[in-house]
Design an enzyme around this catalytic site. Structure first.
Site, PDB file in Angstrom:
ATOM      1  N   ASP A 210      -1.791  -7.892   7.223  1.00 51.72           N
ATOM      2  CA  ASP A 210      -3.241  -7.795   7.047  1.00 51.72           C
ATOM      3  C   ASP A 210      -3.616  -8.198   5.620  1.00 51.72           C
ATOM      4  OD1 ASP A 210      -2.001  -5.411   6.110  1.00 51.72           O
ATOM      5  OD2 ASP A 210      -3.868  -4.302   6.290  1.00 51.72           O
TER       6      ASP A 210
ATOM      7  N   GLY B 151       0.809  -1.206   0.000  1.00 52.14           N
ATOM      8  CA  GLY B 151       0.000   0.000   0.000  1.00 52.14           C
ATOM      9  C   GLY B 151       0.847   1.264   0.000  1.00 52.14           C
TER      10      GLY B 151
ATOM     11  N   GLU C  50       5.415  -6.191   7.890  1.00 56.11           N
ATOM     12  CA  GLU C  50       4.677  -5.231   8.717  1.00 56.11           C
ATOM     13  C   GLU C  50       5.155  -5.116  10.162  1.00 56.11           C
ATOM     14  OE1 GLU C  50       2.040  -6.139   5.253  1.00 56.11           O
ATOM     15  OE2 GLU C  50       3.342  -7.300   6.574  1.00 56.11           O
TER      16      GLU C  50
ATOM     17  N   GLY D 186       0.279  -5.164   0.691  1.00 49.49           N
ATOM     18  CA  GLY D 186      -0.952  -5.109  -0.081  1.00 49.49           C
ATOM     19  C   GLY D 186      -0.854  -5.800  -1.420  1.00 49.49           C
TER      20      GLY D 186
END
Length: 328
Positions: free
Chosen positions: A146, A66, A138, A115
């Site tokens: 996630d 992301g 992360e 992402g």
């Protein structure tokens, strides 16, 4: 429009090719990109003339994840709604991909992280090459894996998912194939020919598409230093109930048989956020008991709490705020 220049669209008969076009940013996923992708995937699913969707990236990355800096700026400026909207669209996109009725092929000829891993791993076919580098980094960034990671990491052999998610370990294409993160390995030199065959597809039959991919697939040997050769040690250590017990188990292994891999693993955990390690471990463990939809909903709620600053609280207190997650 930015969304159109950042996601290039090609039509080849019944196939649609979507190419991430931010090579200088390693195809980091902007709000424009995830919004455009969601719009396109929803439209293609309802369009009977579309049989197959191919995802790939310009340059040396599929997607490095992301585009977080703008989100951080919004949060620091108190614009939480804008940040939450980015994640809501992104999570909706990942859910759409995980339940998509038509086949999707992701060509991972480069960096695949965060992402970007979600967009590919939540799809049906994932093609790794000798240029592929996969990671979920992360925990070292003050976050947790996630975009559905608690689902797909928890489905890896043994406790390899806990190892990958907590340490942020980088995997190559051969390792992705071995552990199941990739469905096929195709040498990059063969991609042009493979894509030409895929672009002729006139059916959404997954067996037919799999047959095409199989014709170009190879089964590379793992590097002798691959962490996948250490599944027995990983299972002994990363199966432990708590992060503290994982550390203790790794330290016992070092005492008994010290080696560079063990020391590097401990060092990676020591560099990570302690709270994020605990949240990540709990999230992956919860993922073992949940479907992909439940995992995405829970992770989205957790991300929203992170944006409000709750990441600094004790992890049990944080997780107890999510109805899906028990704290017993």
């Amino acid at each position: 429009m930015a969304s159109h220049s950042q996601v290039l669209v090609e039509e080849k008969s019944s196939v649609r090719i979507l190419t991430f076009n931010r090579p200088k940013q390693l195809n980091a996923l902007s709000f424009h990109m995830v919004s455009r992708l969601l719009q396109l995937f929803l439209a293609y699913e309802e369009d009977p003339s579309v049989k197959l969707v191919v995802l790939k990236g310009q340059g040396r990355a599929f997607s490095a994840g992301g585009d977080i800096p703008p989100i951080v700026r919004d949060i620091l400026q108190g614009k939480l709604i804008r940040g939450a909207h980015y994640f809501k669209v992104g999570y909706t996109l990942n859910y759409v991909l995980s339940t998509y009725r038509k086949p999707q092929v992701s060509i991972l000829n480069g960096i695949v992280m965060g992402g970007g891993a979600g967009l590919s791993t939540n799809g049906r076919f994932r093609i790794a090459t000798e240029n592929t580098v996969f990671a979920m980094p992360e925990t070292a960034l003050g976050l947790f894996p996630d975009v559905g990671a608690s689902y797909f990491l928890s489905r890896l052999p043994g406790f390899f998912g806990e190892y990958v998610g907590l340490t942020g370990a980088r995997l190559d294409g051969a390792e992705m194939l071995a552990c199941g993160l990739a469905t096929h390995f195709v040498p990059s030199i063969s991609l042009t020919a493979l894509e030409a065959e895929l672009y002729k597809v006139g059916s959404s039959n997954q067996t037919f598409i799999s047959t095409i991919l199989d014709a170009y697939a190879e089964y590379p040997h793992l590097n002798q230093h691959s962490s996948y050769h250490r599944l027995d040690v990983i299972d002994r250590c990363f199966s432990k109930r708590t992060v503290e017990e994982i550390f203790s188990a790794l330290e016992r292994e070092v005492t008994q048989k010290p080696n560079d891999w063990l020391l590097a693993t401990i060092q990676a955990l020591e560099k990570a956020s302690p709270s994020c390690l605990k949240i990540s471990l709990r999230s992956i463990r919860e993922g073992r008991l949940q479907g992909v939809g439940q995992c995405l909903i829970r992770e989205y709620r957790m991300v929203c709490h992170v944006m409000k600053g709750d990441i600094s609280k004790d992890f049990v207190e944080v997780l107890s705020a999510f109805p899906i997650v028990s704290t017993s």
